[in-house]
Design a protein around this motif. Structure first.
Motif, PDB file in Angstrom:
ATOM      1  N   ARG A 152      55.963  48.113  63.699  1.00 46.74           N
ATOM      2  CA  ARG A 152      56.823  49.147  63.115  1.00 46.74           C
ATOM      3  C   ARG A 152      56.717  49.205  61.586  1.00 46.74           C
ATOM      4  NH1 ARG A 152      61.789  50.324  67.191  1.00 46.74           N
ATOM      5  NH2 ARG A 152      60.542  50.161  69.085  1.00 46.74           N
ATOM      6  N   LYS A 190      56.861  62.022  66.568  1.00 43.11           N
ATOM      7  CA  LYS A 190      58.038  61.168  66.426  1.00 43.11           C
ATOM      8  C   LYS A 190      59.139  61.849  65.618  1.00 43.11           C
ATOM      9  CE  LYS A 190      55.125  56.978  66.324  1.00 43.11           C
ATOM     10  NZ  LYS A 190      55.400  56.487  67.664  1.00 43.11           N
ATOM     11  N   THR A 191      58.749  62.713  64.687  1.00 41.32           N
ATOM     12  CA  THR A 191      59.702  63.304  63.748  1.00 41.32           C
ATOM     13  C   THR A 191      60.312  64.605  64.261  1.00 41.32           C
ATOM     14  OG1 THR A 191      58.450  62.326  61.898  1.00 41.32           O
ATOM     15  CG2 THR A 191      59.977  64.096  61.360  1.00 41.32           C
ATOM     16  N   LYS A 209      61.268  59.531  55.129  1.00 41.91           N
ATOM     17  CA  LYS A 209      61.915  58.445  55.864  1.00 41.91           C
ATOM     18  C   LYS A 209      60.893  57.760  56.763  1.00 41.91           C
ATOM     19  CE  LYS A 209      66.119  61.247  56.190  1.00 41.91           C
ATOM     20  NZ  LYS A 209      66.966  62.030  57.122  1.00 41.91           N
ATOM     21  N   ARG A 233      60.801  57.253  63.077  1.00 47.56           N
ATOM     22  CA  ARG A 233      61.380  56.504  64.179  1.00 47.56           C
ATOM     23  C   ARG A 233      60.296  56.196  65.209  1.00 47.56           C
ATOM     24  NH1 ARG A 233      65.864  60.425  66.272  1.00 47.56           N
ATOM     25  NH2 ARG A 233      64.087  61.833  66.068  1.00 47.56           N
ATOM     26  N   HIS A 234      60.339  55.009  65.753  1.00 48.42           N
ATOM     27  CA  HIS A 234      59.318  54.613  66.728  1.00 48.42           C
ATOM     28  C   HIS A 234      59.775  55.049  68.117  1.00 48.42           C
ATOM     29  CE1 HIS A 234      56.516  52.279  64.183  1.00 48.42           C
ATOM     30  NE2 HIS A 234      57.574  52.266  63.397  1.00 48.42           N
ATOM     31  N   LEU A 235      59.674  56.367  68.319  1.00 41.99           N
ATOM     32  CA  LEU A 235      60.123  56.963  69.562  1.00 41.99           C
ATOM     33  C   LEU A 235      58.948  57.612  70.275  1.00 41.99           C
ATOM     34  CD1 LEU A 235      63.410  58.689  68.324  1.00 41.99           C
ATOM     35  CD2 LEU A 235      63.151  56.410  69.329  1.00 41.99           C
ATOM     36  N   GLU A 263      67.230  58.433  72.760  1.00 42.16           N
ATOM     37  CA  GLU A 263      67.744  58.801  71.442  1.00 42.16           C
ATOM     38  C   GLU A 263      68.012  60.299  71.327  1.00 42.16           C
ATOM     39  OE1 GLU A 263      68.504  56.585  69.112  1.00 42.16           O
ATOM     40  OE2 GLU A 263      67.860  54.965  70.440  1.00 42.16           O
ATOM     41  N   LYS A 297      63.437  61.937  73.724  1.00 39.95           N
ATOM     42  CA  LYS A 297      62.851  60.999  72.776  1.00 39.95           C
ATOM     43  C   LYS A 297      63.432  59.633  73.113  1.00 39.95           C
ATOM     44  CE  LYS A 297      60.412  63.455  69.711  1.00 39.95           C
ATOM     45  NZ  LYS A 297      60.894  63.575  68.331  1.00 39.95           N
ATOM     46  N   ASP A 321      63.173  55.153  72.930  1.00 43.82           N
ATOM     47  CA  ASP A 321      62.660  53.909  72.362  1.00 43.82           C
ATOM     48  C   ASP A 321      62.226  53.043  73.545  1.00 43.82           C
ATOM     49  OD1 ASP A 321      62.290  51.325  71.338  1.00 43.82           O
ATOM     50  OD2 ASP A 321      63.770  51.648  69.756  1.00 43.82           O
TER      51      ASP A 321
END
Length: 450
Positions: free
Chosen positions: A271, A325-326, A385, A388-390, A419, A433, A435
């Motif tokens: 990550r 991811k975004t 940012k 996110r690791h999604l 999420e 989405k 994790d």
């Protein structure tokens, strides 16, 4: 994936690959060939290399929209015929203006979005990510082959012969389309692969997505501008015959592919995506700054190209993942549409900028321009940012009422590891989405069965 899904994914990846070969193959040799064309100048050479980017950027999203109305295979066929005609125009041209027209026509055969939409028609939601990954891999393979095959083919058949070959590859793509690609039972709009023009404002208001769009714009501007002049450096400065340029590109590209793998693992598994991402933007800037100062050492140029391609390959591979991811769960296709448009605009701007700067200030100034673009990108990326690791997950729920869709969304958001959850009754699909390290698959299954 079923055998039909594998067949569809591989054959569509093959069509995508054949077309991208046609766009990339002249990249390592055209600047040298352009000197033989009537009316050629550095600016026009850069425009000839990159003209496809402008027309692709303009027509790409509309092609995808038209395919919803007129049919996927019909639009892909039309696009590949236009691409083949552009290749023929370039092959027959003895002036730089004719080649520019041919390259612009090539870009007008903008079938990328339609290929993605057809892949979505032919794969189930739970396997669609795999199909898109296969198509993504085909792009990288086509670029690698082009870097090596371009100089070799130039020595055998010349650039006009390459354009004829590119036209034949486009026609081969049509044969693959009708002989190997299944016909979809149902063809419909897919939010995960297709753009929604009515939602563009939502995507463009997302600062992190805009940073990533600028990133792919900058990366392809740098790539195209660099290859406006690299063939000239290898032949004129380093006295390496064009037919032998592949001896530089092949080891450099292969080694760079292996070199980036550990960092991709670090970015995903540990990550550290933002740290790795920013570091490799810096590497691209260093490589181009080094090329500006490299002088006449073949070994130094080869080493700097290794650094450049290591950075380029990693950034090219991670940017789509970061978009995924975004972007909001139900806007992935729209985000990718704007991203692709930015990519092709970057190629266009890079080509004309590289040609203009070379003509006015010389080859070192082109590398300086590329290094400055990379540094600007670095500054832009610093403000984003950490992604996110999604992972995206699509689940087919069948027919739903609006109330049922809202209830499913509420229940799915209560599942550990989920999420984001968007359930749309008109699609009958849940866009999630998740994790993966936290996802409670048993709880998710219970919700889906309720």
């Amino acid at each position: 994936m079923s055998r039909a899904e594998i067949r569809a994914s591989l054959s569509l990846a093959g069509i995508y690959m054949l077309r991208m070969l046609g766009l990339f193959m002249i990249l390592p040799v055209f600047s040298i060939y352009a000197r033989t064309l009537e009316g050629s100048t550095p600016l026009l050479t850069g425009l000839a290399i990159s003209a496809y980017g402008l027309t692709q950027a303009i027509i790409g999203i509309p092609f995808g929209i038209w395919s919803d109305r007129y049919g996927r295979k019909k639009l892909i066929t039309i696009g590949l015929i236009i691409f083949a005609l552009g290749s023929v125009v370039a092959a027959l041209s003895e002036s730089i203006y004719g080649v520019i027209a041919g390259r612009a026509l090539q870009g007008s055969g903008a079938v990328a979005a339609v290929v993605m939409a057809l892949a979505a028609d032919l794969t189930r939601e739970e396997h669609r990510t795999k199909a898109m990954a296969l198509i993504g891999v085909s792009i990288g393979i086509s670029f690698a082959i082009s870097m090596v095959a371009g100089p070799v083919l130039d020595s055998l058949i010349g650039v006009p012969g390459m354009f004829w070959l590119i036209a034949l590859l486009a026609l081969a793509g049509i044969a693959v389309l009708y002989l190997l690609v299944p016909n979809p039972i149902v063809s419909r709009f897919h939010r995960d692969t297709q753009a929604q023009p009515a939602r563009f404002r939502s995507v463009l208001a997302n600062g992190d997505l805009l940073r990533l769009d600028f990133g792919i714009f900058a990366l392809h501007a740098i790539l195209t501008a660099t290859f406006v002049v690299i063939p000239l450096v290898l032949r004129d400065t380093l006295q390496l015959e064009t037919a032998k340029h592949w001896q530089i590109y092949l080891p450099v590209f292969v080694l760079s592919m292996f070199a980036m793998v550990p960092f991709v693992i670090i970015a995903e598994k540990n990550r550290k995506m933002k740290a790795v991402f920013i570091t490799f933007i810096g590497l691209v800037a260093i490589a181009d700054a080094g090329l500006m100062l490299s002088g006449d050492s073949l070994l130094t140029v080869a080493a700097l190209l290794f650094v450049f391609f290591t950075g380029f390959n990693l950034l090219e591979a991670t940017l789509p993942s970061m978009i995924s991811k975004t972007a909001p769960a139900d806007l992935k296709g729209t985000a990718m549409g704007i991203y692709s448009t930015s990519q092709f605009l970057g190629a266009f701007v890079g080509g004309i900028s590289g040609g203009f700067i070379q003509g006015e200030f010389g080859i070192p100034a082109v590398f300086l321009f590329c290094a400055l673009v990379a540094l600007l990108w670095l500054l832009v990326a610093l403000g984003m940012k950490p992604p996110r690791h999604l992972s995206s997950l699509l689940i087919n729920l069948g027919e739903l009422s609006t109330d049922q869709a809202h209830e499913f969304s509420r229940k799915l958001l209560l599942v550990p590891g989920v999420e984001e959850a968007v359930v749309l009754s008109e699609d009958g699909v849940a866009y999630l989405k998740t994790d993966k390290t936290l996802l409670d698959k048993e709880a998710l299954q219970r919700v889906l069965q309720s």
